[in-house]
Scaffold this motif. Sequence first.
Motif, PDB file in Angstrom:
ATOM      1  N   HIS A   7     -67.526  83.301 -24.628  1.00 45.70           N
ATOM      2  CA  HIS A   7     -66.295  83.996 -24.760  1.00 45.70           C
ATOM      3  C   HIS A   7     -66.033  85.328 -25.030  1.00 45.70           C
ATOM      4  CE1 HIS A   7     -64.875  80.037 -27.483  1.00 45.70           C
ATOM      5  NE2 HIS A   7     -65.315  79.644 -26.217  1.00 45.70           N
ATOM      6  N   MET A  61     -69.019  86.782 -27.065  1.00 52.15           N
ATOM      7  CA  MET A  61     -69.794  85.984 -27.890  1.00 52.15           C
ATOM      8  C   MET A  61     -70.311  85.014 -26.885  1.00 52.15           C
ATOM      9  SD  MET A  61     -68.526  86.837 -30.589  1.00 52.15           S
ATOM     10  CE  MET A  61     -67.195  86.816 -32.012  1.00 52.15           C
ATOM     11  N   PRO A  62     -71.596  84.580 -27.162  1.00 51.33           N
ATOM     12  CA  PRO A  62     -72.236  84.479 -28.937  1.00 51.33           C
ATOM     13  C   PRO A  62     -73.092  85.469 -29.106  1.00 51.33           C
ATOM     14  CG  PRO A  62     -73.489  82.772 -27.398  1.00 51.33           C
ATOM     15  CD  PRO A  62     -72.361  83.634 -26.494  1.00 51.33           C
ATOM     16  N   ILE A  84     -73.451  87.610 -16.151  1.00 49.22           N
ATOM     17  CA  ILE A  84     -73.962  86.828 -15.110  1.00 49.22           C
ATOM     18  C   ILE A  84     -75.706  87.318 -15.258  1.00 49.22           C
ATOM     19  CG2 ILE A  84     -74.626  86.861 -12.698  1.00 49.22           C
ATOM     20  CD1 ILE A  84     -71.895  87.119 -12.133  1.00 49.22           C
ATOM     21  N   LYS A  85     -76.072  88.581 -15.524  1.00 47.39           N
ATOM     22  CA  LYS A  85     -77.407  88.966 -15.787  1.00 47.39           C
ATOM     23  C   LYS A  85     -77.758  89.147 -17.140  1.00 47.39           C
ATOM     24  CE  LYS A  85     -77.478  91.625 -11.424  1.00 47.39           C
ATOM     25  NZ  LYS A  85     -77.032  92.848 -10.974  1.00 47.39           N
ATOM     26  N   GLY A  86     -77.081  88.960 -18.183  1.00 46.31           N
ATOM     27  CA  GLY A  86     -77.313  89.090 -19.491  1.00 46.31           C
ATOM     28  C   GLY A  86     -78.093  90.403 -19.926  1.00 46.31           C
ATOM     29  N   ARG A  87     -77.619  91.523 -19.108  1.00 43.32           N
ATOM     30  CA  ARG A  87     -77.934  92.803 -19.670  1.00 43.32           C
ATOM     31  C   ARG A  87     -76.581  93.549 -20.162  1.00 43.32           C
ATOM     32  NH1 ARG A  87     -81.330  94.024 -14.243  1.00 43.32           N
ATOM     33  NH2 ARG A  87     -79.435  94.360 -13.401  1.00 43.32           N
TER      34      ARG A  87
ATOM     35  N   ILE B  23     -68.390  78.645 -30.504  1.00 41.02           N
ATOM     36  CA  ILE B  23     -69.189  79.792 -30.073  1.00 41.02           C
ATOM     37  C   ILE B  23     -68.980  81.094 -30.887  1.00 41.02           C
ATOM     38  CG2 ILE B  23     -69.306  81.331 -28.160  1.00 41.02           C
ATOM     39  CD1 ILE B  23     -69.030  78.734 -26.285  1.00 41.02           C
ATOM     40  N   MET B  53     -80.401  75.607 -17.961  1.00 39.08           N
ATOM     41  CA  MET B  53     -79.409  76.046 -18.795  1.00 39.08           C
ATOM     42  C   MET B  53     -78.331  74.830 -18.931  1.00 39.08           C
ATOM     43  SD  MET B  53     -77.424  79.509 -18.936  1.00 39.08           S
ATOM     44  CE  MET B  53     -76.055  79.900 -20.049  1.00 39.08           C
ATOM     45  N   LEU B  57     -77.466  73.429 -23.071  1.00 39.25           N
ATOM     46  CA  LEU B  57     -76.271  73.545 -23.419  1.00 39.25           C
ATOM     47  C   LEU B  57     -75.740  71.907 -23.725  1.00 39.25           C
ATOM     48  CD1 LEU B  57     -74.181  75.752 -21.047  1.00 39.25           C
ATOM     49  CD2 LEU B  57     -74.602  76.199 -23.659  1.00 39.25           C
ATOM     50  N   ILE B  68     -77.291  78.761 -29.874  1.00 39.85           N
ATOM     51  CA  ILE B  68     -76.722  79.717 -28.755  1.00 39.85           C
ATOM     52  C   ILE B  68     -77.403  79.670 -27.506  1.00 39.85           C
ATOM     53  CG2 ILE B  68     -76.123  82.132 -28.609  1.00 39.85           C
ATOM     54  CD1 ILE B  68     -75.455  82.473 -31.302  1.00 39.85           C
ATOM     55  N   THR B  70     -77.690  81.567 -24.047  1.00 37.32           N
ATOM     56  CA  THR B  70     -77.216  82.458 -22.973  1.00 37.32           C
ATOM     57  C   THR B  70     -78.049  82.688 -21.750  1.00 37.32           C
ATOM     58  OG1 THR B  70     -77.975  84.233 -24.399  1.00 37.32           O
ATOM     59  CG2 THR B  70     -75.806  83.932 -24.750  1.00 37.32           C
ATOM     60  N   GLN B  71     -77.604  83.293 -20.979  1.00 35.65           N
ATOM     61  CA  GLN B  71     -78.408  83.589 -19.640  1.00 35.65           C
ATOM     62  C   GLN B  71     -78.744  85.111 -19.732  1.00 35.65           C
ATOM     63  OE1 GLN B  71     -75.430  82.185 -17.107  1.00 35.65           O
ATOM     64  NE2 GLN B  71     -75.466  84.372 -16.066  1.00 35.65           N
ATOM     65  N   THR B  72     -80.143  85.359 -19.179  1.00 39.71           N
ATOM     66  CA  THR B  72     -80.347  86.867 -19.418  1.00 39.71           C
ATOM     67  C   THR B  72     -80.930  86.978 -18.041  1.00 39.71           C
ATOM     68  OG1 THR B  72     -81.988  88.286 -20.241  1.00 39.71           O
ATOM     69  CG2 THR B  72     -82.765  85.864 -20.221  1.00 39.71           C
ATOM     70  N   GLY B  73     -81.425  88.302 -17.759  1.00 35.90           N
ATOM     71  CA  GLY B  73     -81.674  88.586 -16.365  1.00 35.90           C
ATOM     72  C   GLY B  73     -83.250  88.385 -15.992  1.00 35.90           C
TER      73      GLY B  73
END
Lengths: 289, 133
Positions: A7, A61-62, A84-87, B23, B53, B57, B68, B70-73
């Motif tokens: 979100h 969020m989250p 997208i990249k989580g950075r 969330i 992923m 979920l 939680i 989430t995605q990361t690089g």
Amino acid sequence: MSKYSMHLLVCGGTGCHASESDAIVCNLRDELEAKGLMDTVQVILTGCFGFCEKGPIVKVMPDNTFYVQVKPEDAQTIIEEHVIKGRKVTRLLYQDPVSKEMISDSKHMGFFKKQLRIVLRNCGFINPENIDEYIARDGYQALGKVLSEMTPEQVIKEVRDSGQRGRGGGGFPTGLKWEIASKNKADQKYVVCNADEGDPGAFMDRSVLEGDPHSVLEAMAICGYSIGASHGLIYIRAEYPLAIARLKIAIKQARNMVCWAIRFSAQSTVLILNFAMEQEHLYAVKKQH
Amino acid sequence: MSKITSLADLKKKRDELKGGLDIRVKAIDPDSVVQVKVAMATCGIASGAKTVMEFFLEQLERRNIAAIVTQTGCMGYCYAEPTIEVKLPGQDPVVYGFVDLKRADQIIEKYIKTGELVDGIIPVNYQTIDFKE
Ligand SMILES: Cc1cc2nc3c(=O)[nH]c(=O)nc-3n(C[C@H](O)[C@H](O)[C@H](O)COP(=O)(O)O)c2cc1C
Ligand code: FES
Ligand code: FES
């Protein structure tokens, strides 16, 4: 259950609104659309987070990342880097003025660290223009309970025992005020909500009205039930156009969905609510308005 | 919009709608729930990170585990994709490599539910530096 995995909360309070938070919302949605992420990431316009000096604020969020002074053109970076990249986008984080540390979670900011939000619990958390989010946060449960399980006397006693006092400046005990009003004999009683916040620099009423308008309506209806008033009036200052707009939306939604008839006149800054107060009529909508 | 005609109705409605804010509620205190990060760089996606992923979920919700996801690089373990990082409340994060759906299922059933480590752990080979400007 929502299919969203993320979100993005964008502040839609007056401060951030004035510095183009609407454009941020548009750009975020455009970016998500372009990247095919509309079904995964939801963008929500909320009420004020309370940190207007560093607005516009965007919260992710989250992971609870708090971005400050976001510009519409930052939308692309937020989507590409963070979503997208989580950075995290470090340059948009809040920098602690003393330690110079970049703080990502608002919980660790000096400003928020010691706050326990009671009246403003939903402010900056829900979309004030969506009654569903209010209901999901237990909204209208208190009114529902009062109407179906309590007598007006019990409600007044409850409020008295809670120690609740007026928030309008005088600090008068609310339960006592309601008790006096309930004992007063009259053909017609009204609940009047004074939303003419005039003290310079005072924005707490505005924040509630803009960020959590249904809570004001719910409280007024509870008051109406306990003192025997079938009508409510909200007097609100013309300087608060966003609060007026959100209240009107809230009234419309409450009338459509939670079934007591609420009526309002829109031509002035006085909003007139009309609650159907008798127990048996409470949930039967009266269509005429 | 549906009409609400009783308190029971209102409660039902609330329970239906609650999930939509899940969330945000979890984000208030992320360290109190399980956190799963799925590396989603080119190499991860190419080896199936998206499916992994979605699996997390869906399955964590179905198995009633507050989490939680989430995605990361890129985490730098391209040879071991898909890689994920799992952080249980109050514990150091653990990185798993070669996570296919079978291993993902084991991670949920064993590591997340009982804390028992499963195959595929990539040992920590770096130190996090807290830098202050
Ligand atoms: C310190 C103080 C500031 C006030 N500021 C305003 C104001 O800005 N505008 C207004 O219309 N009324 C103002 N009032 C009046 C209150 O809104 C009014 O008395 C109201 O009935 C208080 O209700 P409550 O005690 O239930 O909150 C103020 C009162 C006090 C004591
Ligand atoms: S208006 Fe955005 S933080 Fe107050
Ligand atoms: S302290 Fe005197 S009016 Fe508030």
